[in-house]
Enzyme design. Structure first.
Site, PDB file in Angstrom:
ATOM      1  N   HIS A 149       1.660   4.518  -2.907  1.00  0.00           N
ATOM      2  CA  HIS A 149       1.558   5.965  -2.724  1.00  0.00           C
ATOM      3  C   HIS A 149       2.710   6.669  -3.441  1.00  0.00           C
ATOM      4  O   HIS A 149       2.532   7.729  -4.042  1.00  0.00           O
ATOM      5  CB  HIS A 149       1.588   6.319  -1.235  1.00  0.00           C
ATOM      6  CG  HIS A 149       0.253   6.285  -0.565  1.00  0.00           C
ATOM      7  ND1 HIS A 149      -0.860   6.938  -1.055  1.00  0.00           N
ATOM      8  CD2 HIS A 149      -0.147   5.675   0.590  1.00  0.00           C
ATOM      9  CE1 HIS A 149      -1.880   6.737  -0.239  1.00  0.00           C
ATOM     10  NE2 HIS A 149      -1.484   5.977   0.756  1.00  0.00           N
TER      11      HIS A 149
ATOM     12  N   HIS B  79       0.844  -1.211   0.000  1.00  0.00           N
ATOM     13  CA  HIS B  79       0.000   0.000   0.000  1.00  0.00           C
ATOM     14  C   HIS B  79       0.873   1.253   0.000  1.00  0.00           C
ATOM     15  O   HIS B  79       0.664   2.183  -0.788  1.00  0.00           O
ATOM     16  CB  HIS B  79      -0.914  -0.026   1.229  1.00  0.00           C
ATOM     17  CG  HIS B  79      -1.629   1.255   1.510  1.00  0.00           C
ATOM     18  ND1 HIS B  79      -2.965   1.443   1.236  1.00  0.00           N
ATOM     19  CD2 HIS B  79      -1.194   2.428   2.070  1.00  0.00           C
ATOM     20  CE1 HIS B  79      -3.324   2.662   1.587  1.00  0.00           C
ATOM     21  NE2 HIS B  79      -2.268   3.280   2.101  1.00  0.00           N
ATOM     22  N   GLU B  80       1.876   1.289   0.889  1.00  0.00           N
ATOM     23  CA  GLU B  80       2.718   2.478   0.998  1.00  0.00           C
ATOM     24  C   GLU B  80       3.567   2.695  -0.256  1.00  0.00           C
ATOM     25  O   GLU B  80       3.762   3.835  -0.696  1.00  0.00           O
ATOM     26  CB  GLU B  80       3.609   2.372   2.235  1.00  0.00           C
ATOM     27  CG  GLU B  80       2.859   2.373   3.551  1.00  0.00           C
ATOM     28  CD  GLU B  80       1.953   3.578   3.709  1.00  0.00           C
ATOM     29  OE1 GLU B  80       2.258   4.642   3.133  1.00  0.00           O
ATOM     30  OE2 GLU B  80       0.919   3.460   4.390  1.00  0.00           O
TER      31      GLU B  80
ATOM     32  N   GLU C 286      -6.284   7.204  -0.797  1.00  0.00           N
ATOM     33  CA  GLU C 286      -6.192   6.020   0.064  1.00  0.00           C
ATOM     34  C   GLU C 286      -6.879   4.828  -0.584  1.00  0.00           C
ATOM     35  O   GLU C 286      -6.358   3.707  -0.551  1.00  0.00           O
ATOM     36  CB  GLU C 286      -6.816   6.311   1.436  1.00  0.00           C
ATOM     37  CG  GLU C 286      -5.972   7.183   2.339  1.00  0.00           C
ATOM     38  CD  GLU C 286      -4.608   6.589   2.617  1.00  0.00           C
ATOM     39  OE1 GLU C 286      -4.506   5.371   2.901  1.00  0.00           O
ATOM     40  OE2 GLU C 286      -3.623   7.339   2.545  1.00  0.00           O
TER      41      GLU C 286
END
Length: 288
Positions: A142, A138-139, A209
């Site tokens: 980003h 997920h990070e 997100e």
């Protein structure tokens, strides 16, 4: 990388922020009959955006007192990030740990070659390796989706809108008949424009997100791992919330979970989507 309509939504939200800013600019010009102030605010905003974006990694890591870790210190983090970075065809970011028991993680940096991924000590002790892999995917997304630039611009524009609205309040109330309309409009803007800006920033943050959840799960090929991690983070951040300070407030919106105690009306104004909604979407990805 998966393409989604959320990119169009983000563009639309930025357009809305520009419309708010231009509306304030009109009132400034009408009330002061001088556009110099508008140019000054715009220049300040651009400079602030550039500084924040260029130094985003340093500022975020410093805010959390994070320290770099070696592969010997955090072998699991290194193994996961090395694998996922190679799978995405991207350079490996630097890895850091923040000395706080609040379970959380964030990524920062102006581009994939100058990126950093940080986990708190709390999240490393809370999650198993599979769940940690879901969070790190997920990070990384980003960074790959250039969300650091998106959030930097949104923050800067929000600051400009608030500052200009306040300037209108002090400068726009003319005593002549022509200035009265602008003065009334200025009073309305100083009350409404910052609120509209905050809501738009919140919408941008929530959109990004959702994107990172989806793209990260595609990168890891394990959406249920992230769903399980989010369940633990929801409970963990409420049990051990991060201290609310100006420094932590700046980095909070790039964390995977809102690190502050969110109860009642505060949950509605969170920069993060509701955890139950994120988990439901991930389970749908897995066919549940």
């Amino acid at each position: 990388m998966h393409k989604h309509y959320n990119g169009v939504k983000t563009f639309g939200l930025f357009a809305l922020m520009w419309m708010i800013l231009l509306g304030i600019g009109y009132v400034v010009a009408a009330s002061t009959r001088n556009v110099t102030w508008l140019y000054a605010f715009a220049l300040f905003g651009l400079a602030s955006t550039a500084y924040t974006y260029w130094n985003s990694a340093t500022l975020a890591l410093r805010s959390m007192r994070a320290y770099p870790v070696s592969e010997a210190e955090q072998p699991a983090m290194y193994a996961i990030v090395r694998e996922l970075s190679a799978k995405a065809g991207q350079p490996m970011p630097s890895l850091h740990v923040a000395p706080t028991p609040t379970p959380n993680a964030f990524a920062t940096g102006r581009n994939p070659r100058n990126a950093a991924v940080c986990c708190t000590e709390g999240i490393l002790s809370l999650l198993n390796e599979r769940e940690l892999r879901g969070v790190l995917a997920h990070e990384l997304m980003h960074v790959y989706n250039r969300d650091i630039l998106t959030s930097s611009i949104a923050q800067a524009m929000g600051g400009i809108i608030t500052t200009v609205a306040q300037a209108v309040f002090f400068l726009g109330g003319g005593s002549n008949r022509e200035g009265q309309g602008a003065g009334i409009g200025g009073i309305a803007l100083v009350l409404l424009a910052p609120i509209a800006s905050m809501l738009t920033q919140m919408a941008i943050s929530r959109t990004r997100e959702y994107d990172a959840d989806e793209d990260g799960s595609r990168l890891s090929e394990d959406p249920l791992a992230l769903a399980s991690a989010l369940r633990k983070l929801e409970a963990g951040t409420q049990a051990v919330p991060l201290a609310h300070t100006p420094k932590t407030e700046q980095v909070a919106q790039v964390m995977i979970a809102n690190p502050f105690s969110m109860r009642g009306a505060a949950r509605l104004m969170s920069t993060h989507p509701p955890m139950e909604d994120r988990i439901r979407r991930l389970e749908q990805m897995a066919g549940y």
